[in-house]
Motif scaffolding. Structure first.
Motif, short mmCIF file in Angstrom:
data_model
loop_
_atom_site.label_atom_id
_atom_site.label_comp_id
_atom_site.label_asym_id
_atom_site.label_seq_id
_atom_site.Cartn_x
_atom_site.Cartn_y
_atom_site.Cartn_z
N SER A 167 0.78 -1.28 -0.11
CA SER A 167 0.07 0.07 -0.06
C SER A 167 0.81 1.11 -0.07
O SER A 167 0.30 2.33 0.32
CB SER A 167 -1.09 0.20 1.23
N THR A 170 -0.38 3.77 -2.39
CA THR A 170 -1.55 4.53 -2.16
C THR A 170 -1.46 5.29 -0.91
O THR A 170 -2.08 6.41 -0.74
CB THR A 170 -2.60 3.46 -1.90
N CYS A 225 -8.88 3.10 0.44
CA CYS A 225 -8.23 2.17 -0.41
C CYS A 225 -6.94 1.36 0.21
O CYS A 225 -6.64 0.42 0.18
CB CYS A 225 -7.60 3.05 -1.54
N LYS A 226 -6.18 2.36 1.31
CA LYS A 226 -5.03 1.91 1.96
C LYS A 226 -5.53 0.75 2.83
O LYS A 226 -4.87 -0.43 3.14
CB LYS A 226 -4.57 3.03 2.89
N VAL A 228 -8.01 -1.27 2.38
CA VAL A 228 -8.31 -2.41 1.75
C VAL A 228 -6.94 -3.15 1.18
O VAL A 228 -6.91 -4.54 1.22
CB VAL A 228 -9.06 -2.19 0.39
N LEU A 229 -6.01 -2.51 0.82
CA LEU A 229 -4.56 -3.10 0.36
C LEU A 229 -4.00 -3.82 1.43
O LEU A 229 -3.32 -4.75 1.48
CB LEU A 229 -3.82 -1.95 -0.35
N GLN A 232 -6.30 -6.84 2.94
CA GLN A 232 -6.70 -8.21 2.01
C GLN A 232 -7.85 -8.99 2.52
O GLN A 232 -7.48 -10.29 2.51
CB GLN A 232 -5.48 -8.89 1.96
N VAL A 245 -5.89 -8.22 -3.65
CA VAL A 245 -6.07 -6.70 -4.34
C VAL A 245 -4.62 -6.22 -4.58
O VAL A 245 -3.94 -5.92 -3.55
CB VAL A 245 -6.92 -6.01 -3.49
N ALA A 251 -7.80 -1.25 -5.68
CA ALA A 251 -8.68 -0.91 -4.58
C ALA A 251 -9.60 -0.06 -4.77
O ALA A 251 -10.98 -0.32 -4.25
CB ALA A 251 -7.48 -0.27 -3.68
N THR A 254 -12.32 -2.68 -6.55
CA THR A 254 -12.85 -3.44 -5.30
C THR A 254 -14.01 -2.67 -4.49
O THR A 254 -14.98 -3.20 -4.15
CB THR A 254 -11.77 -4.01 -4.44
N ILE A 255 -13.48 -1.63 -3.95
CA ILE A 255 -14.47 -0.87 -3.23
C ILE A 255 -15.58 -0.52 -3.91
O ILE A 255 -16.70 -0.71 -3.46
CB ILE A 255 -13.85 0.67 -2.73
#
Length: 373
Positions: A167, A170, A225-226, A228-229, A232, A245, A251, A254-255
């Motif tokens: 990440s 990001t 986003c951070k 999510v990365l 995982q 991801v 990210a 995915t969101i």
């Protein structure tokens, strides 16, 4: 206290900034860590029914009741280890860049402050990104890791070194605007509420809280986003039928697939409520430490010859040999001679107040010695 006395720290100021920054960072993250744990879970793309929280209070209560009183602090050791050096580098780099490019132009100074925040962020994130990965893996509901060390060991074995920096881009994309907004807002509020830049705990706290809240709200989608990365999340990966991801675009995709546009703003309230007191604590501790060091400097006795004036070539110091018959207190006299260059009345007054008593005393001692002869 003069502005110059407060803003210019004593010799070794890099060490002072680093120490103050490290203390500020550790206190900020540790005090607010339970809120951060709730925020991480609220940003889950597919939360378990037992970990679906409508508010921070509900999240904390559920975590404590179902997982134990210490569960909101899961992963805090990673933050303690990472936040100290990360914030030490951040504040020392920020002060150094700001001092190097400071300008009398107000608009240019705002740009310098924002740029200093961005430059300092690069050093900060190099250390803090791996710590954030470990922290957020530990914060997730039903985390499979027994400790931070166990998390590091398993992550490295299963996903390699890349897992700790997945990440990074990001987080940089989030933190650069975050800290630019944060620093510029903090300095602007300081200019309005504390134009003399004196130590004022109330203003430092208000400015820090407001700057943190504004920056946090502005960058929530990137923080999502951070998360999510970093996490995982297994349920999201199963739903998307993919192994992991990858990247900021992955990210975002995915969101959007999992939660739509509203998914980018999940946990906004928790993030703002986490950042407000966190940045208030951070700036308050930092400015307090800075004030204490400047106080120590102002209370120390001035040297015989003012080093600042000598450094600026306003005064040139020389020592001339005198007749050995002129003695002061039984020792051969070496009379310091001041040669003034172009200077101001203020400088002359400063010289007079600092050095004339000593020079007068030396002259009186020499006269007494001559009269006795």
């Amino acid at each position: 206290m003069d502005f110059d006395d407060y803003e210019s720290l004593p010799n070794g100021s890099v060490g002072v900034h680093m120490t103050a920054g490290a203390l500020a960072g550790i206190m900020e993250h540790c005090v607010m860590f339970p809120i951060d744990s709730v925020k991480t879970r609220m940003q889950s793309l597919a939360p378990s029914p037992d970990a679906a929280y409508r508010s921070i209070r509900e999240g904390l209560m559920k975590m404590v009741n179902s997982e134990g009183i210490m569960r909101p602090l899961g992963g805090v050791s990673a933050v303690v280890i990472g936040a100290g050096p990360a914030h030490a580098l951040y504040f020392s780099a920020y002060e150094g860049i700001k001092a190097r490019f400071a300008s009398s132009n107000s608009l240019q100074n705002h740009m310098v402050n924002a740029g200093a925040g961005c430059g300092a962020t690069i050093l900060h994130d190099a250390i803090m990104v791996p710590a954030d990965v470990i922290k957020q893996r530990m914060q997730m509901y039903n985390s499979p890791y027994a400790s931070c060390y166990d998390c590091v060991r398993k992550l490295y074995r299963m996903e390699g070194m890349a897992a700790f920096y997945r990440s990074f881009t990001t987080q940089m994309a989030m933190n650069l605007p975050f800290h630019a907004i944060h620093i510029a807002t903090y300095e602007k509020i300081q200019t309005v509420l504390n134009p003399d830049r004196e130590y004022n705990p109330r203003v430092h706290m208000v400015a820090g809280a407001a700057a943190g809240a504004f920056a946090a709200a502005s960058t929530t989608p990137l923080d999502m986003c951070k998360t999510v990365l970093n996490t995982q999340e297994a349920s999201a990966l199963v739903h998307l039928q993919q192994s992991r991801v990858v990247g900021i675009l992955g990210a975002f995709r995915t969101i959007y697939i999992m939660n739509g546009m509203s998914g980018f703003f999940k946990g906004t309230r928790a993030r703002v409520l986490y950042q407000m007191p966190g940045t208030a604590i951070s700036w308050s501790v930092y400015e307090l430490f800075k004030h204490m060091m400047s106080q120590r400097r102002s209370e120390s006795p001035p040297p015989l010859w003012d080093s600042d004036l000598l450094k600026d070539n306003v005064v040139r110091e020389s020592v001339t040999e005198t007749d050995t018959s002129i003695k002061s207190s039984g020792s051969e006299g070496k009379v310091p001679v001041l040669t003034l260059g172009s200077t101001t009345n203020k400088t002359v007054e400063r010289l007079r107040s600092l050095h004339m008593p000593t020079i007068t005393a030396n002259c009186a001692a020499a006269d007494d010695s001559w009269l006795r002869k």
